[in-house]
Design a protein around this motif. Structure first.
Motif, short mmCIF file in Angstrom:
data_model
loop_
_atom_site.label_atom_id
_atom_site.label_comp_id
_atom_site.label_asym_id
_atom_site.label_seq_id
_atom_site.Cartn_x
_atom_site.Cartn_y
_atom_site.Cartn_z
N ASN A 1 56.99 48.67 39.75
CA ASN A 1 57.36 47.42 40.40
C ASN A 1 56.43 47.10 41.56
O ASN A 1 56.84 47.06 42.72
N SER A 2 55.17 46.86 41.26
CA SER A 2 54.21 46.49 42.28
C SER A 2 53.64 45.12 42.00
O SER A 2 53.72 44.61 40.88
N CYS A 3 53.08 44.51 43.03
CA CYS A 3 52.43 43.21 42.92
C CYS A 3 51.00 43.33 43.44
O CYS A 3 50.74 44.07 44.39
N ALA A 4 50.09 42.59 42.83
CA ALA A 4 48.72 42.56 43.31
C ALA A 4 48.13 41.20 43.00
O ALA A 4 48.52 40.53 42.05
N ALA A 5 47.17 40.80 43.84
CA ALA A 5 46.52 39.50 43.66
C ALA A 5 45.06 39.59 44.04
O ALA A 5 44.68 40.36 44.94
N LEU A 6 44.25 38.80 43.36
CA LEU A 6 42.82 38.67 43.63
C LEU A 6 42.54 37.21 43.94
O LEU A 6 42.97 36.32 43.20
N VAL A 7 41.83 36.95 45.04
CA VAL A 7 41.44 35.59 45.41
C VAL A 7 39.92 35.52 45.48
O VAL A 7 39.28 36.38 46.09
N THR A 8 39.37 34.48 44.86
CA THR A 8 37.92 34.27 44.86
C THR A 8 37.64 32.77 44.99
O THR A 8 38.53 31.95 44.77
N PRO A 9 36.40 32.41 45.30
CA PRO A 9 36.02 31.01 45.14
C PRO A 9 36.21 30.60 43.68
O PRO A 9 36.08 31.42 42.77
N ALA A 10 36.48 29.34 43.45
CA ALA A 10 36.74 28.85 42.08
C ALA A 10 35.44 28.54 41.37
O ALA A 10 35.12 27.40 41.06
N CYS A 11 34.68 29.60 41.09
CA CYS A 11 33.44 29.46 40.34
C CYS A 11 33.60 30.18 39.00
O CYS A 11 34.57 30.90 38.79
N GLY A 12 32.64 29.99 38.11
CA GLY A 12 32.70 30.68 36.83
C GLY A 12 32.22 32.11 36.95
O GLY A 12 31.18 32.37 37.54
N TYR A 13 33.00 33.06 36.41
CA TYR A 13 32.58 34.45 36.43
C TYR A 13 33.31 35.23 35.34
O TYR A 13 34.35 34.80 34.83
N ASP A 14 32.76 36.38 35.00
CA ASP A 14 33.42 37.30 34.08
C ASP A 14 34.30 38.23 34.89
O ASP A 14 33.83 38.88 35.83
N LEU A 15 35.58 38.31 34.54
CA LEU A 15 36.52 39.21 35.20
C LEU A 15 36.81 40.38 34.28
O LEU A 15 37.24 40.18 33.14
N ARG A 16 36.60 41.57 34.79
CA ARG A 16 36.89 42.77 33.99
C ARG A 16 37.79 43.70 34.79
O ARG A 16 37.73 43.78 36.02
N ARG A 17 38.63 44.43 34.07
CA ARG A 17 39.55 45.40 34.65
C ARG A 17 39.07 46.77 34.23
O ARG A 17 38.80 47.03 33.05
N LEU A 18 38.96 47.69 35.19
CA LEU A 18 38.31 48.97 34.94
C LEU A 18 39.12 50.12 35.53
O LEU A 18 39.86 49.94 36.49
N ALA A 19 38.96 51.30 34.95
CA ALA A 19 39.70 52.48 35.40
C ALA A 19 38.78 53.43 36.14
O ALA A 19 37.75 53.82 35.63
N LEU A 20 39.16 53.79 37.36
CA LEU A 20 38.45 54.80 38.12
C LEU A 20 38.91 56.19 37.65
O LEU A 20 40.10 56.46 37.58
N SER A 21 37.98 57.05 37.35
CA SER A 21 38.29 58.43 36.97
C SER A 21 37.46 59.35 37.85
O SER A 21 36.25 59.50 37.64
N ALA A 22 38.10 59.96 38.84
CA ALA A 22 37.35 60.73 39.84
C ALA A 22 37.26 62.20 39.50
O ALA A 22 36.26 62.86 39.80
N ASP A 23 38.31 62.78 38.92
CA ASP A 23 38.34 64.23 38.65
C ASP A 23 37.46 64.58 37.46
O ASP A 23 37.29 63.77 36.57
#
Length: 267
Positions: free
Chosen positions: A245-267
Motif C-alpha cells: 500500500n504505497s504511493c509514488a509519483a514522477l513529475v517532469t516537463p511535458a516533453c516527449g521521452y521514453d519512460l522505462r521502469r528498471l530493477a536495481l540489483s545490488a547483491d
C-alpha cells in the motif's frame, strides 16, 4: 525512440554486509562522515545503501568510477551532478528506493508508504488547495487515505522537480483529485500547469530482475532493463521488494521521452 529518456529504478535498502561494504567504499568523505553520524545502525545502513546505489546507477550511464562522481546542491538544496548532462532525483521510504534518471532537467520523484493517521484532516487542510481540500473531504472515509497520499506524492514530486522542496508550499501546486489527475494550477514562475506531466507509479508487488542493457550515447549499466511496467512475478524469490500500500509519483516537463521502469540489483 525519443531523443529524451526517463528511467525509474526500484530497489531495496536492506542489503548484505558485503554489499554495504562495497557501497560504503563508493562514498565521498562527507558522505562517510554523515553515515558515521547516524545513531541507529539501520538508518546508517539505509543511508549507505541509498547513496551507494545512486552513485553506482549514475556511474553506469557515464561509464566512470562511482567514487569519482561529484555532487552539488542547487539554491534550495536540490542535488545534481557537477558538470554533467545527466539529471536525477531520488526517494525512499522504509526499505524501498526509487531513483529517476533523465537526460533533461527538472524531474522529481516521491514515494510514501500509506499509513493511517489521526491528523489526515489537519494535514490536508494545511497542505491542499481549497478545491483539493473540499473535494477530499467529500470522498467516502475509506477512500481518503489513498487519495491523500496520491496528492501528497504528486505535490512532493513537483516541488522536488522545480528544486524548491516543501518551502514552496504544497498548497501552491494543485492537482485534479481523481486517479491519474494532472496539475491544474501552479505558481506563475513555473509556467502553465500544462507544461508539466505527472505519472502515478505502481511500486507495490514483486519486481523481477532482467538483463544488462546499453543506452544510446551513455555507458553500460551494471543492472538491467525490462518492460515499461514493473513485472509482478509472484513465484520468483530472486528479487523481492514489497512495499504494501504505497504511493509514488514522477513529475517532469511535458516533453516527449521514453519512460522505462528498471530493477536495481545490488547483491
Amino acid at each position: 525512440m525519443s531523443e529524451h529518456f526517463v528511467d525509474v529504478w526500484q530497489g531495496r535498502l536492506s542489503l548484505s554486509a558485503d554489499t554495504l561494504a562495497r557501497l560504503a567504499s563508493r562514498l565521498s568523505g562527507d558522505e562517510t562522515l554523515k553515515a558515521q553520524a547516524f545513531k541507529f545502525p539501520t538508518l546508517r545502513d539505509r543511508y549507505i545503501a541509498a547513496r551507494g546505489l545512486l552513485r553506482e546507477t549514475l556511474a553506469g550511464y557515464l561509464a566512470v568510477d562511482p567514487a569519482a562522481l561529484t555532487f552539488v546542491s542547487g539554491p534550495y538544496g536540490k542535488p545534481a551532478l557537477l558538470d554533467e548532462a545527466l539529471h536525477f532525483n531520488i526517494s525512499h521510504t522504509a526499505d524501498s528506493l526509487l531513483i529517476a534518471v533523465a537526460n533533461f532537467a527538472d524531474i522529481g520523484i516521491d514515494m510514501e508508504a500509506v499509513k493511517l493517521r489521526r491528523n489526515f484532516e489537519s494535514l490536508a487542510e494545511r497542505c491542499f488547495s481549497d478545491r483539493e481540500y473540499q473535494g477530499w473531504c467529500e470522498l467516502p472515509a475509506e477512500l481518503q487515505a489513498g487519495a491523500f497520499y496520491r496528492l501528497w506524492t504528486k505535490k512532493e514530486a513537483f516541488v522536488k522537480a522545480v528544486g524548491r522542496g516543501i518551502a514552496l508550499g504544497l498548497e501552491q501546486c494543485e492537482f485534479a483529485l481523481g486517479s491519474g489527475g494532472q496539475l491544474v494550477a501552479i505558481p506563475d514562475e513555473y509556467g502553465p500547469a500544462s507544461a508539466w506531466l505527472v505519472h502515478e507509479l505502481d511500486v507495490d508487488g514483486t519486481v523481477a530482475p532482467a538483463l544488462d542493457y546499453r543506452r544510446p550515447g551513455v555507458g553500460m549499466s551494471s543492472v538491467a532493463k525490462f518492460d515499461s511496467r514493473f513485472r509482478r512475478n509472484e513465484g520468483s524469490d530472486e528479487f523481492k521488494d514489497r512495499v504494501t500500500n504505497s504511493c509514488a509519483a514522477l513529475v517532469t516537463p511535458a516533453c516527449g521521452y521514453d519512460l522505462r521502469r528498471l530493477a536495481l540489483s545490488a547483491d
